[in-house]
Design a protein around this motif. Structure first.
Motif, PDB file in Angstrom:
ATOM      1  N   MET A 111       0.832  -1.184   0.000  1.00 44.28           N
ATOM      2  CA  MET A 111       0.000   0.000   0.000  1.00 44.28           C
ATOM      3  C   MET A 111       0.874   1.244   0.000  1.00 44.28           C
ATOM      4  O   MET A 111       1.990   1.223   0.502  1.00 44.28           O
ATOM      5  N   GLN A 112       0.302   2.296  -0.528  1.00 45.66           N
ATOM      6  CA  GLN A 112       0.968   3.585  -0.584  1.00 45.66           C
ATOM      7  C   GLN A 112       0.033   4.626   0.015  1.00 45.66           C
ATOM      8  O   GLN A 112      -1.182   4.563  -0.188  1.00 45.66           O
ATOM      9  N   THR A 113       0.605   5.598   0.724  1.00 46.24           N
ATOM     10  CA  THR A 113      -0.214   6.612   1.382  1.00 46.24           C
ATOM     11  C   THR A 113       0.386   7.985   1.161  1.00 46.24           C
ATOM     12  O   THR A 113       1.597   8.165   1.250  1.00 46.24           O
ATOM     13  N   VAL A 114      -0.480   8.964   0.899  1.00 47.18           N
ATOM     14  CA  VAL A 114      -0.077  10.360   0.839  1.00 47.18           C
ATOM     15  C   VAL A 114      -0.754  11.096   1.985  1.00 47.18           C
ATOM     16  O   VAL A 114      -1.958  10.982   2.193  1.00 47.18           O
ATOM     17  N   VAL A 115       0.056  11.796   2.765  1.00 47.14           N
ATOM     18  CA  VAL A 115      -0.436  12.634   3.859  1.00 47.14           C
ATOM     19  C   VAL A 115      -0.445  14.066   3.333  1.00 47.14           C
ATOM     20  O   VAL A 115       0.580  14.570   2.865  1.00 47.14           O
ATOM     21  N   HIS A 116      -1.601  14.719   3.416  1.00 43.28           N
ATOM     22  CA  HIS A 116      -1.771  16.070   2.892  1.00 43.28           C
ATOM     23  C   HIS A 116      -1.712  17.052   4.062  1.00 43.28           C
ATOM     24  O   HIS A 116      -2.606  17.070   4.892  1.00 43.28           O
ATOM     25  N   LEU A 117      -0.655  17.846   4.112  1.00 43.82           N
ATOM     26  CA  LEU A 117      -0.438  18.772   5.217  1.00 43.82           C
ATOM     27  C   LEU A 117      -0.743  20.187   4.736  1.00 43.82           C
ATOM     28  O   LEU A 117       0.031  20.772   3.987  1.00 43.82           O
ATOM     29  N   LEU A 118      -1.888  20.700   5.170  1.00 46.63           N
ATOM     30  CA  LEU A 118      -2.356  22.027   4.741  1.00 46.63           C
ATOM     31  C   LEU A 118      -2.420  23.044   5.867  1.00 46.63           C
ATOM     32  O   LEU A 118      -2.377  24.240   5.633  1.00 46.63           O
ATOM     33  N   SER A 119      -2.567  22.589   7.071  1.00 46.86           N
ATOM     34  CA  SER A 119      -2.914  23.447   8.189  1.00 46.86           C
ATOM     35  C   SER A 119      -1.721  24.200   8.766  1.00 46.86           C
ATOM     36  O   SER A 119      -0.618  23.675   8.858  1.00 46.86           O
ATOM     37  N   GLY A 120      -1.997  25.410   9.209  1.00 47.84           N
ATOM     38  CA  GLY A 120      -1.012  26.189   9.940  1.00 47.84           C
ATOM     39  C   GLY A 120      -1.035  25.891  11.423  1.00 47.84           C
ATOM     40  O   GLY A 120      -0.183  26.365  12.169  1.00 47.84           O
ATOM     41  N   ASP A 121      -1.998  25.090  11.855  1.00 45.15           N
ATOM     42  CA  ASP A 121      -2.114  24.720  13.261  1.00 45.15           C
ATOM     43  C   ASP A 121      -0.972  23.764  13.626  1.00 45.15           C
ATOM     44  O   ASP A 121      -0.829  22.704  13.009  1.00 45.15           O
ATOM     45  N   GLU A 122      -0.175  24.146  14.614  1.00 45.01           N
ATOM     46  CA  GLU A 122       0.993  23.340  14.976  1.00 45.01           C
ATOM     47  C   GLU A 122       0.618  21.930  15.412  1.00 45.01           C
ATOM     48  O   GLU A 122       1.338  20.973  15.120  1.00 45.01           O
ATOM     49  N   SER A 123      -0.496  21.788  16.096  1.00 44.18           N
ATOM     50  CA  SER A 123      -0.934  20.463  16.537  1.00 44.18           C
ATOM     51  C   SER A 123      -1.258  19.572  15.342  1.00 44.18           C
ATOM     52  O   SER A 123      -0.894  18.395  15.315  1.00 44.18           O
ATOM     53  N   GLU A 124      -1.924  20.129  14.355  1.00 46.37           N
ATOM     54  CA  GLU A 124      -2.249  19.355  13.152  1.00 46.37           C
ATOM     55  C   GLU A 124      -0.988  19.030  12.352  1.00 46.37           C
ATOM     56  O   GLU A 124      -0.876  17.955  11.763  1.00 46.37           O
ATOM     57  N   GLN A 125      -0.029  19.954  12.347  1.00 49.87           N
ATOM     58  CA  GLN A 125       1.237  19.690  11.661  1.00 49.87           C
ATOM     59  C   GLN A 125       1.967  18.536  12.337  1.00 49.87           C
ATOM     60  O   GLN A 125       2.447  17.623  11.666  1.00 49.87           O
ATOM     61  N   GLU A 126       2.032  18.574  13.669  1.00 49.19           N
ATOM     62  CA  GLU A 126       2.678  17.498  14.416  1.00 49.19           C
ATOM     63  C   GLU A 126       1.979  16.171  14.179  1.00 49.19           C
ATOM     64  O   GLU A 126       2.631  15.133  14.032  1.00 49.19           O
ATOM     65  N   THR A 127       0.643  16.205  14.131  1.00 48.53           N
ATOM     66  CA  THR A 127      -0.129  14.987  13.883  1.00 48.53           C
ATOM     67  C   THR A 127       0.177  14.432  12.497  1.00 48.53           C
ATOM     68  O   THR A 127       0.369  13.224  12.337  1.00 48.53           O
ATOM     69  N   SER A 128       0.251  15.288  11.507  1.00 49.67           N
ATOM     70  CA  SER A 128       0.553  14.842  10.137  1.00 49.67           C
ATOM     71  C   SER A 128       1.910  14.159  10.065  1.00 49.67           C
ATOM     72  O   SER A 128       2.046  13.086   9.462  1.00 49.67           O
ATOM     73  N   LEU A 129       2.910  14.760  10.695  1.00 54.02           N
ATOM     74  CA  LEU A 129       4.250  14.169  10.680  1.00 54.02           C
ATOM     75  C   LEU A 129       4.280  12.862  11.465  1.00 54.02           C
ATOM     76  O   LEU A 129       4.932  11.901  11.055  1.00 54.02           O
TER      77      LEU A 129
END
Length: 112
Positions: A1-19
């Motif tokens: 499987m392959q996955t793309v994570v789309h990081l759009l938010s300027g919210d630091e918590s959402e950025q940390e979650t994406s990473l």
């Protein structure tokens, strides 16, 4: 499987979650994940700028084989260039187009 994570938010918590999601996919012990990509655009670009709090984590993801792709349109809009990003990040003309292209190649889409 392959996955793309789309990081759009300027919210630091959402950025940390994406990473963290990207790292968790990479760490999956079932062996079912073949490739992980992160596409960064809009205010999410701040998560991958050199000198920011996430720089070490982004470097570790890149070193682990995760591709990180930054939207050139976003860089232009924010008056940034590739040198402002963590070294090793690829730029793509348009983030949304890249996400769509990856999905057409079979990547699952994740956006926290």
């Amino acid at each position: 499987m392959q996955t793309v994570v789309h990081l759009l938010s300027g919210d630091e918590s959402e950025q940390e979650t994406s990473l963290a999601i990207a790292q968790n996919l990479l760490d999956d012990e079932t062996g079912s994940i073949d490739d992980v990509a992160i596409v960064v655009q809009a205010a999410g670009i701040n998560a991958v700028k050199a000198g920011e709090d996430n720089e070490e984590q982004v470097r570790e993801l890149l070193d682990s084989g995760i591709s990180v792709k930054a939207c050139s349109n976003t860089l232009d809009m924010m008056d940034l260039d590739e040198a402002d990003l963590v070294e090793g990040i690829e730029t793509v003309p348009e983030g949304a187009v890249e996400v769509t292209r990856l999905q057409s190649e079979g990547y699952a889409y994740v956006r926290p």
